[in-house]
Design an enzyme around this catalytic site. Structure first.
Site, PDB file in Angstrom:
ATOM      1  CG  ASP A 219     -31.400 -31.113  17.899  1.00  0.00           C
ATOM      2  OD1 ASP A 219     -30.313 -31.521  18.336  1.00  0.00           O
ATOM      3  OD2 ASP A 219     -32.447 -31.189  18.549  1.00  0.00           O
ATOM      4  CG  HIS A 294     -15.790 -18.707  10.622  1.00  0.00           C
ATOM      5  ND1 HIS A 294     -14.708 -17.974  11.063  1.00  0.00           N
ATOM      6  CD2 HIS A 294     -15.336 -19.468   9.585  1.00  0.00           C
ATOM      7  CE1 HIS A 294     -13.651 -18.269  10.319  1.00  0.00           C
ATOM      8  NE2 HIS A 294     -14.002 -19.177   9.418  1.00  0.00           N
TER       9      HIS A 294
END
Length: 521
Positions: A219, A294
């Site tokens: 989260d 990435h």
């Protein structure tokens, strides 16, 4: 003529000038932890605590605080402590909490395990950089319970720092900074379960500097909520996380002068998101600079119709003067989720949005898209012009990689998450949080080792009598004469406090580690 410290440093090229719009003044405690310890040291072992992983730490910690709340250092020595009742440490002034042990949650109540409130001139840290709170959240999560206690919350705290601390596996949120001011948070590792609702750092406050943190969860990594003003977030490692964000935003949103800089995001939900669904108010004067990503699902995701939150009454939150600059790297699948998504409210379009030096490319396939709606500014799918009317979603699809998208990776990128139903190990705090960026402050453990080596050299040339006196000082408690607590290479024998911090090393350091930004000198 009086100059502002931050303005002067910007002119000298020591710090980027845009950051002056983020911090408005000094951050950090007003007095050093060593001065606090010299005034009074309250060791929880003297108030009934036991490092046996069974005896409840709550009452001894509350008692130690009561004895030191008007000025002093509360000390939790190295060892394993159980905590079954939570503490609310309120109305303290000029005090510090040194956690060198590991606190294991054993209680099941909701709320906050440690809550600091209505406090000024405060410091929370571990002298060994290994002090931790282990929430054992998996014991809740295994039965699909996500409403357990939070680990740490600061409310109405001014002139403070939190550093060199590890937070692990909270049943709920890990660290909340609520309506605070003039604070510095740095050199921390936060590791949570792989599930929503296990936020890393949530901040809604004024004049806060958050830097050199690693967060693993699913989260919020480091998220700004409303209201917030003058927040600087930099050198952040979202290592298999949810990613950084603003929101969720609702009615009367009031966020301004926020900078995120040097943010590295690996295999997360997004690199940066601003999320709302209806509501009102404004987000203004925001910079997102030097982002590397990435393997993330989304990269830049501004979503004013975010379906994961219930719609709030209002025309929408107005976003203006937002700069997105120097983003590099790759997204997981650019055909499914393109690297730029800026969806703004039709009744209050976004404006003055600038995207420059943005180069991201897909890891899967050979296409990606950029999407905008009711958004004005410069770059990619944004529309130009000063007449800001609504427009439908426009999407541009590209099939060739932009130049310069390649970006460095971090050696500690996690290959797998920690799930949510098994115990999560306590990590060490890393010494690097963004490729090529040096942390502003060395870990306390590194400072201790350096100090210990220096003492060894000094004692090698001392007379035997002098060496004996030095040894007594190293192993003794802070002296009543006002002497600073000694530095050591680790936990000090006999339960005495270890080294005490003097703050970070950003340019223009103010007294006692209180960092000075923007105030007149």
């Amino acid at each position: 003529m009086r100059l502002h410290a931050f303005t002067l440093l910007s002119l000298l090229g020591l710090v980027p000038s845009f950051a002056a719009a983020s911090l408005s003044g000094s951050v950090g405690p007003l007095t050093s932890a060593s001065a606090k310890a010299a005034k009074k040291t309250c060791n929880v072992l003297d108030y009934g605590a036991k490092a046996d992983k069974k005896t409840d730490l709550g009452p001894p910690l509350a008692a130690a605080f009561a004895a030191c709340k008007s000025g002093g250092l509360v000390y939790i020595p190295a060892g394993d402590y159980a905590m079954s009742t939570w503490v609310k440490l309120a109305n303290g002034k000029a005090w510090a909490l040194q956690i060198d042990g590991v606190i294991y949650r054993t209680g099941t109540d909701g709320g906050n395990m440690i809550m600091i409130e209505h406090t000024s001139d405060f410091e929370l840290y571990s002298s060994t950089s290994s002090g931790a709170m282990q929430g054992l959240g998996y014991e809740f999560h295994a039965s699909n319970n996500w409403s357990g206690p939070r680990l740490l919350r600061l409310w109405d705290v001014s002139d403070f720092s939190v550093h060199d601390l590890i937070l692990v596996d909270s049943p709920s949120f890990h660290f909340s900074i609520d309506t605070c001011s003039n604070g510095e948070v740095y050199n921390m590792a936060i590791r949570g379960g792989n599930h929503g609702g296990l936020d890393g750092v949530d901040v809604w406050s004024t004049n806060i500097w958050i830097h050199d943190l690693e967060v693993t969860n699913k989260d919020e990594c480091v998220t700004v909520k409303s209201p917030a003003k003058n927040i600087l977030v930099e050198n952040i490692y979202c290592n298999l996380s949810g990613g950084c964000a603003m929101g969720s935003l609702g009615a009367d949103t009031d966020i301004s002068d926020i900078t995120y800089k040097n943010i590295y995001t690996w295999n997360s939900n997004q690199m940066m998101m601003i999320k709302s669904n209806g509501g009102s108010g404004t987000v203004s004067n925001v910079v997102f600079e030097n982002f590397i990503g990435h393997g993330n699902a989304y990269s830049l995701d501004i979503d004013s119709f975010w379906s994961s939150m219930s719609a709030v009454s209002g025309d929408g939150v107005t976003l203006n003067n937002i700069t997105i600059k120097n983003w590099k790297g790759t997204e997981a699948n650019g055909a499914q989720r393109g690297p730029i998504k800026i969806i703004c409210p039709d009744k209050v379009p976004c404006y003055n949005i600038l995207i420059e030096d943005f180069a991201m490319w897909t890891e899967t396939g050979s296409k990606q898209w950029y999407s905008c709606q009711s958004a004005y500014g410069s770059g990619f799918c944004l529309k130009s012009g000063s007449h800001h009317t609504s427009y439908a979603v426009t999407t541009t699809t590209v099939s060739s990689a932009p130049s310069g998208y390649s970006a460095a990776k971090m050696a500690s990128d996690l290959s797998t998450d920690f799930g949510s139903t098994k115990s999560i190990p306590i990590p060490t705090i890393p010494t690097s949080f963004y490729p090529g960026a040096t942390p502003y402050s060395a870990l306390m453990s590194k400072q201790s080792t350096k100090a210990a080596k220096a003492r060894a050299v000094d004692m090698s040339v001392e007379t035997p009598a002098a060496a004996s006196r030095s040894e007594q000082v190293v192993q003794g408690a802070p002296q009543e004469t006002g002497q600073s607590a000694p530095e050591s290479a680790g936990p000090v024998p006999s339960g005495n406090p270890g080294p005490v911090p003097t703050g970070g090393s950003r340019p223009s350091r103010h007294r006692h580690g209180h960092h000075h930004f923007g105030s007149a000198i």
